[in-house]
Scaffold this motif. Structure first.
Motif, PDB file in Angstrom:
ATOM      1  N   GLN A 198       0.832  -1.210   0.000  1.00 53.64           N
ATOM      2  CA  GLN A 198       0.000   0.000   0.000  1.00 53.64           C
ATOM      3  C   GLN A 198       0.865   1.258   0.000  1.00 53.64           C
ATOM      4  N   ALA A 199       1.957   1.252   0.763  1.00 52.40           N
ATOM      5  CA  ALA A 199       2.850   2.412   0.824  1.00 52.40           C
ATOM      6  C   ALA A 199       3.482   2.690  -0.538  1.00 52.40           C
ATOM      7  N   LYS A 200       3.879   1.632  -1.232  1.00 55.29           N
ATOM      8  CA  LYS A 200       4.485   1.810  -2.564  1.00 55.29           C
ATOM      9  C   LYS A 200       3.452   2.329  -3.571  1.00 55.29           C
ATOM     10  N   LEU A 201       2.242   1.820  -3.491  1.00 57.24           N
ATOM     11  CA  LEU A 201       1.183   2.280  -4.388  1.00 57.24           C
ATOM     12  C   LEU A 201       0.841   3.745  -4.114  1.00 57.24           C
ATOM     13  N   THR A 202       0.811   4.114  -2.852  1.00 61.00           N
ATOM     14  CA  THR A 202       0.558   5.511  -2.479  1.00 61.00           C
ATOM     15  C   THR A 202       1.680   6.416  -2.998  1.00 61.00           C
ATOM     16  N   ALA A 203       2.921   5.962  -2.888  1.00 59.95           N
ATOM     17  CA  ALA A 203       4.057   6.753  -3.384  1.00 59.95           C
ATOM     18  C   ALA A 203       3.968   6.958  -4.894  1.00 59.95           C
ATOM     19  N   ILE A 204       3.547   5.920  -5.618  1.00 63.02           N
ATOM     20  CA  ILE A 204       3.387   6.035  -7.076  1.00 63.02           C
ATOM     21  C   ILE A 204       2.302   7.050  -7.405  1.00 63.02           C
ATOM     22  N   THR A 205       1.186   6.949  -6.736  1.00 66.60           N
ATOM     23  CA  THR A 205       0.081   7.881  -6.973  1.00 66.60           C
ATOM     24  C   THR A 205       0.502   9.310  -6.679  1.00 66.60           C
ATOM     25  N   THR A 206       1.224   9.500  -5.599  1.00 66.98           N
ATOM     26  CA  THR A 206       1.717  10.832  -5.235  1.00 66.98           C
ATOM     27  C   THR A 206       2.684  11.364  -6.287  1.00 66.98           C
ATOM     28  N   ALA A 207       3.600  10.526  -6.760  1.00 69.77           N
ATOM     29  CA  ALA A 207       4.568  10.946  -7.778  1.00 69.77           C
ATOM     30  C   ALA A 207       3.861  11.343  -9.070  1.00 69.77           C
ATOM     31  N   GLN A 208       2.845  10.570  -9.467  1.00 72.01           N
ATOM     32  CA  GLN A 208       2.102  10.897 -10.684  1.00 72.01           C
ATOM     33  C   GLN A 208       1.323  12.206 -10.522  1.00 72.01           C
ATOM     34  N   THR A 209       0.722  12.382  -9.376  1.00 74.08           N
ATOM     35  CA  THR A 209      -0.029  13.606  -9.113  1.00 74.08           C
ATOM     36  C   THR A 209       0.900  14.818  -9.083  1.00 74.08           C
ATOM     37  N   ASP A 210       2.042  14.674  -8.416  1.00 76.30           N
ATOM     38  CA  ASP A 210       3.017  15.775  -8.352  1.00 76.30           C
ATOM     39  C   ASP A 210       3.515  16.154  -9.742  1.00 76.30           C
ATOM     40  N   GLU A 242      10.444   2.892 -12.365  1.00 75.41           N
ATOM     41  CA  GLU A 242      11.199   2.166 -11.331  1.00 75.41           C
ATOM     42  C   GLU A 242      10.332   1.923 -10.102  1.00 75.41           C
ATOM     43  N   MET A 243       9.489   2.888  -9.779  1.00 76.16           N
ATOM     44  CA  MET A 243       8.585   2.720  -8.637  1.00 76.16           C
ATOM     45  C   MET A 243       7.603   1.581  -8.903  1.00 76.16           C
ATOM     46  N   TYR A 244       7.083   1.494 -10.125  1.00 73.07           N
ATOM     47  CA  TYR A 244       6.181   0.397 -10.486  1.00 73.07           C
ATOM     48  C   TYR A 244       6.918  -0.940 -10.426  1.00 73.07           C
ATOM     49  N   LYS A 245       8.125  -0.968 -10.921  1.00 72.57           N
ATOM     50  CA  LYS A 245       8.924  -2.202 -10.892  1.00 72.57           C
ATOM     51  C   LYS A 245       9.095  -2.675  -9.449  1.00 72.57           C
ATOM     52  N   ASP A 246       9.437  -1.757  -8.557  1.00 75.16           N
ATOM     53  CA  ASP A 246       9.603  -2.072  -7.143  1.00 75.16           C
ATOM     54  C   ASP A 246       8.267  -2.514  -6.529  1.00 75.16           C
ATOM     55  N   PHE A 247       7.191  -1.831  -6.907  1.00 78.87           N
ATOM     56  CA  PHE A 247       5.858  -2.185  -6.405  1.00 78.87           C
ATOM     57  C   PHE A 247       5.504  -3.618  -6.782  1.00 78.87           C
ATOM     58  N   PHE A 248       5.660  -3.976  -8.055  1.00 85.60           N
ATOM     59  CA  PHE A 248       5.297  -5.320  -8.491  1.00 85.60           C
ATOM     60  C   PHE A 248       6.192  -6.377  -7.864  1.00 85.60           C
ATOM     61  N   ALA A 249       7.469  -6.049  -7.688  1.00 91.42           N
ATOM     62  CA  ALA A 249       8.372  -6.996  -7.025  1.00 91.42           C
ATOM     63  C   ALA A 249       7.915  -7.249  -5.588  1.00 91.42           C
ATOM     64  N   THR A 250       7.468  -6.221  -4.915  1.00 91.54           N
ATOM     65  CA  THR A 250       6.992  -6.356  -3.538  1.00 91.54           C
ATOM     66  C   THR A 250       5.635  -7.048  -3.494  1.00 91.54           C
ATOM     67  N   ALA A 251       4.734  -6.645  -4.373  1.00 89.99           N
ATOM     68  CA  ALA A 251       3.371  -7.165  -4.347  1.00 89.99           C
ATOM     69  C   ALA A 251       3.289  -8.641  -4.702  1.00 89.99           C
ATOM     70  N   PHE A 252       4.196  -9.094  -5.546  1.00 90.96           N
ATOM     71  CA  PHE A 252       4.109 -10.480  -6.010  1.00 90.96           C
ATOM     72  C   PHE A 252       5.239 -11.366  -5.505  1.00 90.96           C
ATOM     73  N   THR A 253       5.871 -10.948  -4.419  1.00 84.55           N
ATOM     74  CA  THR A 253       6.900 -11.767  -3.788  1.00 84.55           C
ATOM     75  C   THR A 253       6.198 -12.903  -3.040  1.00 84.55           C
ATOM     76  N   PRO A 254       6.629 -14.130  -3.270  1.00 85.48           N
ATOM     77  CA  PRO A 254       6.007 -15.250  -2.554  1.00 85.48           C
ATOM     78  C   PRO A 254       6.183 -15.102  -1.042  1.00 85.48           C
ATOM     79  N   ILE A 255       5.190 -15.562  -0.350  1.00 84.95           N
ATOM     80  CA  ILE A 255       5.222 -15.484   1.110  1.00 84.95           C
ATOM     81  C   ILE A 255       5.824 -16.788   1.642  1.00 84.95           C
ATOM     82  N   HIS A 256       6.828 -16.654   2.484  1.00 80.60           N
ATOM     83  CA  HIS A 256       7.471 -17.828   3.097  1.00 80.60           C
ATOM     84  C   HIS A 256       7.109 -17.862   4.573  1.00 80.60           C
ATOM     85  N   HIS A 257       6.699 -18.995   5.018  1.00 81.37           N
ATOM     86  CA  HIS A 257       6.336 -19.137   6.441  1.00 81.37           C
ATOM     87  C   HIS A 257       7.439 -19.818   7.180  1.00 81.37           C
TER      88      HIS A 257
END
Length: 84
Positions: free
Chosen positions: A8-20, A69-84
């Protein structure tokens, strides 16, 4: 369970950057037209237009790269497999 806060933080940062960027581009265009309206000589208008277009292009390229680059980082974070 996944902690969605980083995503969510990365998505918010992207939205803010686009708006700015959109706000900055609008202001740059507004300033350009205000200056253009005051010029008397065609050569001054040509120089102002050339400078404005060059600056606009350079800013667009830089912002596109940054946001990409922000989108690339966002997708890397959003789709990282979860390890338990």
């Amino acid at each position: 369970m996944t902690d969605l806060a980083p995503v969510q933080a990365k998505l918010t940062a992207i939205t803010t950057a686009q708006t700015d960027y959109a706000k900055a581009a609008f202001e740059a265009n507004k300033t350009y037209f205000e200056k253009l309206a005051t010029l008397k000589a065609p050569d001054e208008a040509l120089k102002l237009t050339t400078d404005h277009m060059k600056s606009g292009y350079e800013t667009f390229v830089a912002e596109s790269k940054k946001i990409g680059e922000m989108y690339k980082d966002f997708f890397a974070t959003a789709f990282t497999p979860i390890h338990h």
